[in-house]
Design a protein around this motif. Structure first.
Motif, PDB file in Angstrom:
ATOM      1  N   LEU A 158       0.831  -1.207   0.000  1.00  0.00           N
ATOM      2  CA  LEU A 158       0.000   0.000   0.000  1.00  0.00           C
ATOM      3  C   LEU A 158       0.862   1.252   0.000  1.00  0.00           C
ATOM      4  N   ASP A 159       1.926   1.240  -0.805  1.00  0.00           N
ATOM      5  CA  ASP A 159       2.854   2.368  -0.804  1.00  0.00           C
ATOM      6  C   ASP A 159       2.261   3.627  -1.411  1.00  0.00           C
ATOM      7  N   PHE A 160       1.078   3.524  -2.050  1.00  0.00           N
ATOM      8  CA  PHE A 160       0.436   4.698  -2.627  1.00  0.00           C
ATOM      9  C   PHE A 160      -0.475   5.406  -1.616  1.00  0.00           C
ATOM     10  N   LEU A 161      -0.603   4.830  -0.410  1.00  0.00           N
ATOM     11  CA  LEU A 161      -1.385   5.464   0.651  1.00  0.00           C
ATOM     12  C   LEU A 161      -0.446   5.995   1.718  1.00  0.00           C
ATOM     13  N   SER A 162      -0.652   7.231   2.136  1.00  0.00           N
ATOM     14  CA  SER A 162       0.246   7.829   3.119  1.00  0.00           C
ATOM     15  C   SER A 162       0.216   7.076   4.442  1.00  0.00           C
ATOM     16  N   GLU A 163      -0.978   6.580   4.849  1.00  0.00           N
ATOM     17  CA  GLU A 163      -1.077   5.886   6.127  1.00  0.00           C
ATOM     18  C   GLU A 163      -0.838   4.385   6.010  1.00  0.00           C
ATOM     19  N   LYS A 164      -0.666   3.886   4.779  1.00  0.00           N
ATOM     20  CA  LYS A 164      -0.377   2.481   4.518  1.00  0.00           C
ATOM     21  C   LYS A 164      -1.446   1.540   5.075  1.00  0.00           C
ATOM     22  N   ILE A 165      -2.667   2.048   5.262  1.00  0.00           N
ATOM     23  CA  ILE A 165      -3.765   1.234   5.785  1.00  0.00           C
ATOM     24  C   ILE A 165      -4.984   1.401   4.885  1.00  0.00           C
ATOM     25  N   LEU A 166      -5.652   0.315   4.593  1.00  0.00           N
ATOM     26  CA  LEU A 166      -6.870   0.339   3.796  1.00  0.00           C
ATOM     27  C   LEU A 166      -7.998  -0.250   4.634  1.00  0.00           C
ATOM     28  N   SER A 167      -8.946   0.605   5.031  1.00  0.00           N
ATOM     29  CA  SER A 167     -10.091   0.155   5.812  1.00  0.00           C
ATOM     30  C   SER A 167     -11.279  -0.025   4.882  1.00  0.00           C
ATOM     31  N   VAL A 168     -11.970  -1.151   5.011  1.00  0.00           N
ATOM     32  CA  VAL A 168     -13.069  -1.478   4.101  1.00  0.00           C
ATOM     33  C   VAL A 168     -14.313  -1.851   4.889  1.00  0.00           C
ATOM     34  N   ASP A 169     -15.461  -1.280   4.479  1.00  0.00           N
ATOM     35  CA  ASP A 169     -16.742  -1.639   5.063  1.00  0.00           C
ATOM     36  C   ASP A 169     -17.116  -3.045   4.591  1.00  0.00           C
ATOM     37  N   ASN A 170     -17.318  -3.960   5.517  1.00  0.00           N
ATOM     38  CA  ASN A 170     -17.599  -5.353   5.144  1.00  0.00           C
ATOM     39  C   ASN A 170     -18.907  -5.521   4.377  1.00  0.00           C
ATOM     40  N   LYS A 171     -19.846  -4.608   4.570  1.00  0.00           N
ATOM     41  CA  LYS A 171     -21.147  -4.727   3.913  1.00  0.00           C
ATOM     42  C   LYS A 171     -21.135  -4.155   2.497  1.00  0.00           C
ATOM     43  N   THR A 172     -20.362  -3.115   2.268  1.00  0.00           N
ATOM     44  CA  THR A 172     -20.398  -2.430   0.970  1.00  0.00           C
ATOM     45  C   THR A 172     -19.099  -2.502   0.186  1.00  0.00           C
ATOM     46  N   ASN A 173     -17.988  -2.817   0.861  1.00  0.00           N
ATOM     47  CA  ASN A 173     -16.646  -2.806   0.257  1.00  0.00           C
ATOM     48  C   ASN A 173     -16.141  -1.389  -0.031  1.00  0.00           C
ATOM     49  N   GLU A 174     -16.803  -0.368   0.535  1.00  0.00           N
ATOM     50  CA  GLU A 174     -16.314   1.006   0.383  1.00  0.00           C
ATOM     51  C   GLU A 174     -15.180   1.246   1.371  1.00  0.00           C
ATOM     52  N   THR A 175     -14.137   1.934   0.914  1.00  0.00           N
ATOM     53  CA  THR A 175     -12.971   2.194   1.759  1.00  0.00           C
ATOM     54  C   THR A 175     -13.194   3.438   2.605  1.00  0.00           C
ATOM     55  N   GLN A 176     -12.163   3.803   3.369  1.00  0.00           N
ATOM     56  CA  GLN A 176     -12.238   5.020   4.168  1.00  0.00           C
ATOM     57  C   GLN A 176     -12.267   6.272   3.295  1.00  0.00           C
ATOM     58  N   PHE A 177     -12.000   6.088   2.000  1.00  0.00           N
ATOM     59  CA  PHE A 177     -12.071   7.198   1.055  1.00  0.00           C
ATOM     60  C   PHE A 177     -13.436   7.158   0.375  1.00  0.00           C
ATOM     61  N   PRO A 178     -14.278   8.153   0.544  1.00  0.00           N
ATOM     62  CA  PRO A 178     -15.635   8.126  -0.017  1.00  0.00           C
ATOM     63  C   PRO A 178     -15.640   7.829  -1.516  1.00  0.00           C
ATOM     64  N   ASN A 179     -16.539   6.937  -1.906  1.00  0.00           N
ATOM     65  CA  ASN A 179     -16.755   6.570  -3.318  1.00  0.00           C
ATOM     66  C   ASN A 179     -15.628   5.734  -3.922  1.00  0.00           C
ATOM     67  N   ILE A 180     -14.723   5.249  -3.096  1.00  0.00           N
ATOM     68  CA  ILE A 180     -13.674   4.354  -3.570  1.00  0.00           C
ATOM     69  C   ILE A 180     -13.860   2.998  -2.895  1.00  0.00           C
ATOM     70  N   PHE A 181     -13.978   1.957  -3.709  1.00  0.00           N
ATOM     71  CA  PHE A 181     -14.247   0.616  -3.215  1.00  0.00           C
ATOM     72  C   PHE A 181     -13.034  -0.277  -3.454  1.00  0.00           C
ATOM     73  N   ALA A 182     -12.937  -1.344  -2.706  1.00  0.00           N
ATOM     74  CA  ALA A 182     -11.796  -2.248  -2.848  1.00  0.00           C
ATOM     75  C   ALA A 182     -12.250  -3.696  -2.687  1.00  0.00           C
ATOM     76  N   GLY A 183     -11.451  -4.600  -3.225  1.00  0.00           N
ATOM     77  CA  GLY A 183     -11.789  -6.017  -3.100  1.00  0.00           C
ATOM     78  C   GLY A 183     -10.654  -6.902  -3.551  1.00  0.00           C
ATOM     79  N   GLY A 184     -10.886  -8.204  -3.490  1.00  0.00           N
ATOM     80  CA  GLY A 184      -9.892  -9.172  -3.917  1.00  0.00           C
ATOM     81  C   GLY A 184      -8.698  -9.228  -2.992  1.00  0.00           C
ATOM     82  N   ASP A 185      -7.536  -9.517  -3.565  1.00  0.00           N
ATOM     83  CA  ASP A 185      -6.321  -9.663  -2.764  1.00  0.00           C
ATOM     84  C   ASP A 185      -5.976  -8.392  -1.989  1.00  0.00           C
TER      85      ASP A 185
END
Length: 292
Positions: A158-185
């Motif tokens: 996660l070197d492209f994130l300043s905090e090196k952490i990706l938080s994801v909502d388990n119900k929607t897959n939306e990250t801590q960044f509004p309107n950005i979703f994540a999944g897979g590996d």
């Protein structure tokens, strides 16, 4: 969906030596058509899909008079790669040494690389449920190679994130960044493809729902392609597909496709076997009940 794009390190002495590379770097250089000289004896350390990709690729580079050896700390039965991949690996002449783990790597006086190995035995089970490899005391021995490829797994970078952490909502897959979703590996670590597809579907559904709520789009459910009676017919009999064509083993010294592209007639016949999973997505329960 950035994947798990960072190779794991062996964390043994000598891993930084010239001639030792990880599988992702090796395969990337192949894709970029770089001129790679592996010599005639190559070791691949690992037992997953990317390890097999690296080993089968290396075998094509060393040629018929070269030798590629895969070192795996468990047995073939515990390898995370699929049986079809393992079979292709062995059929193409790659040697598989089971129950062996590397301890250190050293440069030899003759310019070769020497791997100090130790024999393993399986006892109990680890956190993954597989039998746990345990070193056998006093069983060390050396193997010599021209080049070594490490392939023991991959991690998320996660070197492209300043905090090196990706938080994801388990119900929607939306990250801590509004309107950005994540999944897979990216959120699961190295994981089967089907779970990444599920994450993508979930994210897409939630993106659509948010857009509808904001009145940015209108949504109209597509009509089913098949009637209930036609679905019953689909489930009533099995249409066996064609055997996937393969090139001869003695021709697998190049990068020609092992499974050639289907001709037009064969492709049309295969497409006609469609299960219409987009109409009834649980149809796989009927097709493969033991795996559902």
């Amino acid at each position: 969906g950035i994947g798990a794009q960072k190779s794991r390190q062996l964390r043994i002495p000598g891993e930084e030596l010239s001639g030792v590379t990880d599988q992702l770097t090796f395969l990337s250089k192949i894709r970029q058509h770089e001129n790679i000289r592996l010599g005639k004896r190559v070791a691949v350390i690992g037992g997953g899909l990317s390890a097999i990709d690296a080993a089968r690729t290396a075998k094509r580079l060393v040629g018929n008079d070269g030798k590629v050896t895969m070192l795996y700390r468990r047995t073939k039965a515990e390898m995370p790669a699929g049986l079809d991949e393992i079979t292709a690996l062995l059929d193409e002449g790659v040697e598989l040494l089971e129950l062996i783990a590397p301890v250190s790597i050293q440069s030899s006086n003759n310019g070769k690389l020497s791997i100090k190995c130790i024999k393993m035995q399986l006892k109990g089970s680890d956190e993954s449920g597989r039998r746990k490899p345990v070193p056998v005391n006093g069983s060390e021995f050396n193997l010599e190679f021209d080049n070594i490829i490490t392939a023991i797994g991959q991690d998320v970078e996660l070197d492209f994130l300043s905090e090196k952490i990706l938080s994801v909502d388990n119900k929607t897959n939306e990250t801590q960044f509004p309107n950005i979703f994540a999944g897979g590996d990216a959120i699961r670590g190295a994981d089967p493809l089907i779970n990444a597809m599920s994450d993508g579907r979930k994210a897409a559904q939630n993106i659509i729902q948010k857009s509808i709520e904001r009145e940015q789009i209108t949504f109209k459910k597509a009509a089913s392609k098949l009637s209930p009676l036609e679905f019953q017919k689909k489930l009533a009999y099995r249409e066996v597909g064609i055997s996937s064509p393969e090139i001869e083993l003695d021709k697998r010294i190049s990068f020609d496709l092992v499974h050639p592209v289907l001709d037009e007639d064969a492709a049309v016949k295969e497409a006609q076997r469609c299960l219409f999973c987009d109409d009834v997505c649980n149809i796989c329960v009927a097709v493969r009940p033991t795996s559902a």
